[in-house]
Design a protein around this motif. Structure first.
Motif, PDB file in Angstrom:
ATOM      1  N   ILE A 463       0.857  -1.190   0.000  1.00 41.38           N
ATOM      2  CA  ILE A 463       0.000   0.000   0.000  1.00 41.38           C
ATOM      3  C   ILE A 463       0.897   1.246   0.000  1.00 41.38           C
ATOM      4  CG2 ILE A 463      -1.838   1.259   1.154  1.00 41.38           C
ATOM      5  CD1 ILE A 463      -2.705  -1.458   0.160  1.00 41.38           C
ATOM      6  N   GLU A 464       0.728   2.010  -1.062  1.00 39.11           N
ATOM      7  CA  GLU A 464       1.562   3.201  -1.205  1.00 39.11           C
ATOM      8  C   GLU A 464       0.710   4.469  -1.186  1.00 39.11           C
ATOM      9  OE1 GLU A 464       3.831   2.868  -4.757  1.00 39.11           O
ATOM     10  OE2 GLU A 464       4.921   1.067  -4.116  1.00 39.11           O
ATOM     11  N   GLY A 465       1.361   5.583  -0.845  1.00 44.90           N
ATOM     12  CA  GLY A 465       0.707   6.878  -0.845  1.00 44.90           C
ATOM     13  C   GLY A 465       1.683   7.945  -1.333  1.00 44.90           C
ATOM     14  N   LEU A 466       1.176   9.148  -1.553  1.00 45.13           N
ATOM     15  CA  LEU A 466       1.992  10.251  -2.049  1.00 45.13           C
ATOM     16  C   LEU A 466       1.897  11.452  -1.109  1.00 45.13           C
ATOM     17  CD1 LEU A 466       3.691  11.654  -4.302  1.00 45.13           C
ATOM     18  CD2 LEU A 466       1.496  12.381  -5.295  1.00 45.13           C
ATOM     19  N   ILE A 467       3.072  12.000  -0.754  1.00 43.20           N
ATOM     20  CA  ILE A 467       3.127  13.270  -0.029  1.00 43.20           C
ATOM     21  C   ILE A 467       3.615  14.315  -1.019  1.00 43.20           C
ATOM     22  CG2 ILE A 467       4.111  14.532   1.923  1.00 43.20           C
ATOM     23  CD1 ILE A 467       4.668  11.856   3.265  1.00 43.20           C
ATOM     24  N   HIS A 468       2.732  15.222  -1.396  1.00 49.32           N
ATOM     25  CA  HIS A 468       3.107  16.249  -2.372  1.00 49.32           C
ATOM     26  C   HIS A 468       4.168  17.170  -1.758  1.00 49.32           C
ATOM     27  CE1 HIS A 468       2.631  19.720  -5.114  1.00 49.32           C
ATOM     28  NE2 HIS A 468       2.315  18.753  -6.006  1.00 49.32           N
ATOM     29  N   ARG A 502      -7.393   3.899  -6.269  1.00 47.82           N
ATOM     30  CA  ARG A 502      -6.381   3.286  -5.411  1.00 47.82           C
ATOM     31  C   ARG A 502      -5.266   4.279  -5.085  1.00 47.82           C
ATOM     32  NH1 ARG A 502      -9.621   0.016  -3.729  1.00 47.82           N
ATOM     33  NH2 ARG A 502      -8.017  -1.350  -2.857  1.00 47.82           N
ATOM     34  N   LYS A 503      -5.656   5.482  -4.650  1.00 44.76           N
ATOM     35  CA  LYS A 503      -4.687   6.534  -4.321  1.00 44.76           C
ATOM     36  C   LYS A 503      -4.937   7.063  -2.906  1.00 44.76           C
ATOM     37  CE  LYS A 503      -3.871   8.193  -9.043  1.00 44.76           C
ATOM     38  NZ  LYS A 503      -3.940   9.376  -9.938  1.00 44.76           N
ATOM     39  N   ILE A 504      -3.811   7.330  -2.207  1.00 45.46           N
ATOM     40  CA  ILE A 504      -3.879   7.908  -0.863  1.00 45.46           C
ATOM     41  C   ILE A 504      -2.936   9.119  -0.820  1.00 45.46           C
ATOM     42  CG2 ILE A 504      -3.452   7.557   1.600  1.00 45.46           C
ATOM     43  CD1 ILE A 504      -4.078   4.614   1.208  1.00 45.46           C
ATOM     44  N   ALA A 505      -3.467  10.239  -0.438  1.00 50.92           N
ATOM     45  CA  ALA A 505      -2.655  11.456  -0.300  1.00 50.92           C
ATOM     46  C   ALA A 505      -2.367  11.713   1.183  1.00 50.92           C
ATOM     47  CB  ALA A 505      -3.381  12.642  -0.915  1.00 50.92           C
TER      48      ALA A 505
END
Length: 543
Positions: A463-468, A502-505
């Motif tokens: 499970i991956e996420g993105l920190i802008h 399927r995106k987590i910010a």
């Protein structure tokens, strides 16, 4: 004194005595039975004698007997006679007359011998198997003990040899019947007959001594593999005369022509779109023939047999004799053709058979870059899209998750009867791991990749996420590397979850702000409590 009449009688008796000669048959009466033999009065000056052994039972005095003169004067002056030879001579005279005048004889079949039968017509004669009937007979034993009519076709008295024929009598009778039938019958007449024999090409009908043929195509409007499907030996039937050929001695008959052709009303009875039940009569590589009623068949093309248009052989899922429901697509009464469909009916029933959310098992039959095909049953496949193979893993190709030929369990996600598609999912068998990641939740994450626009972090395995970049710190950040480095663990707050994509910010900035706010609340809460306590003490002192 002797009268004139008596003299005439004496003269005739004297002439008779003189006329007795060897090898002739004479008539006589039994005088008496002695040890040497049976004395016979034959109207001669001496008696005749027949050996006693020629009698099964001793004769009675006065009994009339025909005898054969063997020897004119034997021992003791007696004439030697033979009853047996007299009988034999009479029989052969009768047989000779029958042969010359081609008379019919009735005889009893005694036994079977090589090549035919032995028949007793007073004397045993040989009846060749080829002369027993108009057509070959293979079970000759069934005639033993029966009485039959025959005619002598070969006669040899010296060798005491007879050859008989039943066939020539039947041929004569057949010729008479044939003449009668051909002279009295016309095309279109209805005749009664009895089924005589059945072959792969038709049925022979006995019309009373002459046979007519019903070709297999004229027995029924239905498709027959063999006449025995409709007719049985010995059955009495009414037939229609279709053709007469006197020169070739053939009569063509029809059975189905006496019934109404079901194709005449097929278009009215079976309009396109109607759903009916039929029985499978024939299976071929290109489809199945389905009988809706006797004589009315339609073609169910291989592409319309199952849910799939790529079925190789109809026999893999259908059986001859099986009853199935079909849909009428087209009826052409003039050319006697009917087109049927089963595929659309199966797709309509699919939602009941495999409701959405149900689990199914099958083998992987094919893998493409966009997914894998799972065989649910013969002729039915569903697609597992690449996006439905795994919750966690970014699947670059379906072959990383599934292998062709192996069996898997999956879940039915959607059924589209109009487009004839079934969508399946492999990952849906397990809970969605994204469900536990709610917005506002703070957690520790690990930096796995750094990009110019932000940082990719791992919340848990898969499970991956993105920190802008804008969310890395409270201050403005020019480069992500200035704040974090690969492998570093940091605390962040989930600010948005898109389960479909399927995106987590996530945000470190929001986490830090929340933390400061919390600390401020804690600090302010402690200071207020301290002030309250001091005020209480001062009020107590005043009192």
């Amino acid at each position: 004194m002797t009268t004139k009449k008596e003299l005439k009688q004496l003269y005739e008796e004297s002439f008779a005595r003189e006329s007795i000669r060897q090898n002739q048959i004479v008539e006589g009466r039994v005088i008496q039975v002695e040890d040497e033999g049976v004395l016979i009065d034959i109207g001669y000056k001496v008696e005749g004698i027949i050996p006693k052994g020629e009698f099964r039972e001793p004769p009675k005095a006065g009994e009339k007997i025909s005898a054969y003169v063997v020897k004119r004067e034997g021992e003791e002056g007696l004439i030697l006679l033979s009853k047996k030879r007299a009988e034999e001579t009479i029989i052969w005279q009768t047989l000779s007359e029958a042969y010359e005048k081609q008379k019919l004889l009735e005889g009893t079949v005694k036994k079977r011998v090589k090549g035919g039968l032995m028949v007793d017509v007073g004397w045993e004669g040989f009846l060749p198997g080829s002369h027993l009937d108009l057509f070959p007979r293979y079970n000759l034993e069934e005639f033993i003990g029966k009485k039959i009519k025959v005619r002598i076709i070969k006669f040899d008295r010296k060798r005491k040899n007879l050859v008989l024929s039943r066939k020539v009598i039947l041929e004569d009778e057949r010729a008479k019947v044939k003449e009668r039938i051909f002279s009295q019958t016309q095309v279109g007449d209805i005749l009664k007959g009895r089924v005589k024999s059945l072959t792969i090409f038709g049925a022979f009908i006995d019309l009373g001594g002459f046979d007519g043929l019903i070709h297999i195509k004229d027995i029924s409007y239905a498709h027959l593999r063999h006449p025995s499907e409709i007719l049985s030996l010995g059955e009495e039937v009414e037939v229609l005369v279709l053709a007469l050929d006197k020169e070739r001695e053939k009569i063509s008959l029809g059975l189905k022509q006496l019934r109404k052709d079901p194709w005449e009303e097929a278009e009215k009875k079976y309009p396109p779109g109607s759903i009916v039940e039929g029985k499978i009569t024939t299976l071929t590589e290109y489809g199945a023939f389905v009988e809706l009623e006797e004589g009315l068949e339609g073609l169910l093309h291989v592409s319309r047999v199952s849910c799939s248009s790529y079925l190789e052989k109809p026999s893999s899922i259908l059986k001859a004799g099986e009853k199935i429901r079909v849909k009428i697509l087209n009826v052409d009464s003039q050319n006697q053709r009917m087109t049927l469909d089963r595929r659309s009916l199966l797709w309509k029933e699919m939602e009941k058979k495999h409701p959405i959310g149900s689990k199914v098992k099958g083998r992987i039959t094919g893998i493409t870059r966009f997914g894998a095909f799972l065989k649910l049953e013969e002729g039915l496949e569903g697609l597992i899209h690449i996006s439905d193979l795994s919750w966690k893993e970014r699947v670059s190709h379906p072959s990383r998750i599934v292998k062709e030929g192996e069996e898997y369990e999956s879940m039915v996600l959607d059924i589209n009867p109009e487009e004839e598609k079934i969508s399946l999912g492999l990952k849906q068998l397990a809970p969605d791991p994204y469900e536990k990641f709610k917005e506002e939740r703070c957690l520790k994450v690990r930096v796995i990749d750094i990009a110019p626009f932000g940082v990719f972090v791992e919340l848990e395995k898969g499970i991956e996420g993105l920190i802008h970049i804008s969310q890395l710190a409270k201050r403005r950040v020019e480069s992500c590397e200035d704040v974090v480095s690969p492998g570093e663990e940091v605390m962040a707050k989930i600010i948005k979850v898109d389960r479909k994509k399927r995106k987590i910010a996530l945000s470190i900035k929001e986490y830090l702000l929340d933390k400061e706010t919390e600390e401020m609340k804690e600090y302010m809460g402690s200071e207020k409590e301290a002030k309250t306590s001091l005020r209480d003490l001062m009020e107590k002192e005043r009192r």
